[in-house]
Write an enzyme that holds these catalytic residues in place. Sequence first.
Site, mmCIF file in Angstrom:
data_model
loop_
_atom_site.group_PDB
_atom_site.id
_atom_site.type_symbol
_atom_site.label_atom_id
_atom_site.label_comp_id
_atom_site.label_asym_id
_atom_site.label_seq_id
_atom_site.Cartn_x
_atom_site.Cartn_y
_atom_site.Cartn_z
ATOM 1 N NE ARG A 104 -3.586 0.496 2.470
ATOM 2 C CZ ARG A 104 -3.388 1.403 3.423
ATOM 3 N NH1 ARG A 104 -2.547 1.165 4.407
ATOM 4 N NH2 ARG A 104 -4.024 2.554 3.386
ATOM 5 C CE LYS B 248 2.226 -4.740 6.224
ATOM 6 N NZ LYS B 248 2.166 -3.443 5.495
ATOM 7 N NE ARG C 244 2.436 7.534 13.818
ATOM 8 C CZ ARG C 244 2.792 8.269 14.875
ATOM 9 N NH1 ARG C 244 3.034 7.686 16.032
ATOM 10 N NH2 ARG C 244 2.907 9.581 14.774
#
Length: 322
Positions: free
Chosen positions: A116, A181, A315
């Site tokens: 992204r 992640k 975040r």
Amino acid sequence: MLRNLLAILADGNFHSGEELGAQLGVTRAAVWKQLKKLESLNIPLSSVKGKGYRLSDAIELLDQSVILEKIEGRLDCLEVLLNTESTNSYLLEKSSDHMGKRYAVLAEKQESGRGRRGRTWVSPFGKNIYLSMLWSFSGGIGSLEGLSLVIAIAVERALAELGVNDAKLKWPNDVYLDHKKLAGILLEVSGEYSGHCQVVIGIGLNIKLSAHDAESIDQPWAQLSEYLGGVDRNTIAATMINHLIKAIEQFDKQGFESFKGYWTERDAFFNKEVDLILPHLTRSGIAKGVNGKGELLLQTEKGLESINAGELSLRLKNAPID
């Protein structure tokens, strides 16, 4: 021939040029040419006089036939590529010729894997899963609200089936382990707003990365090998495809509303203070899950606001920008 050569070398043992030529049915000169091609794929190769050639690390190649045997739902086409610019780009080029088809592509390596917001997805050879799937929707682009979240749920469910039960979901479409992640998702859409459209669904899943591989990753990252042992890449790929098929079929019939509660239960940021990073500003609030459209619900001083996905990043408050 290159795939056959890799299949021989995949065990990590030494193989002489004569042995390789005999197994491949070619001359030693032809073997040498193929070995040189490994350099272009950045596959570490060792050679020792009197012993032959070996890969620096044993690898498990993806196998189309093995994966297809494990597929439970309808899949019209599966390709396994040694190398491509991007599995998403590969399918986008083919999409107009495969209207209505469920077409999946896996690659051992991507030269220009994409995430992204134009970011690069690190894609070394034979270590992770790089998967794209082409899917057609009759309801048009307007019917796709929440699809990216559904794809993240499908990945999380696949991980749970494989034995990883602690994965969390990060809006709009990332999968996290221990606040790092593990998998990223990129959807690219073509077609009409209210008519037929096609979606290329791209997924990158980290399985095993070396320190060298990860040098360019600028955010905390996780790899499956640290949490799961003894499951091969072919099983991982097939399990992901199976859960993608199930989840998208459910989404096509029921929309995102039927997934909303599941997302909230596994939302990594639910009820936490967060920063929403936009191109020219940062907004703060408390994450309150998602609505039936898959939009982020953000509690701010102005009240409960709905946020669409776009050129933004979510975040935890005061955490480093990812």
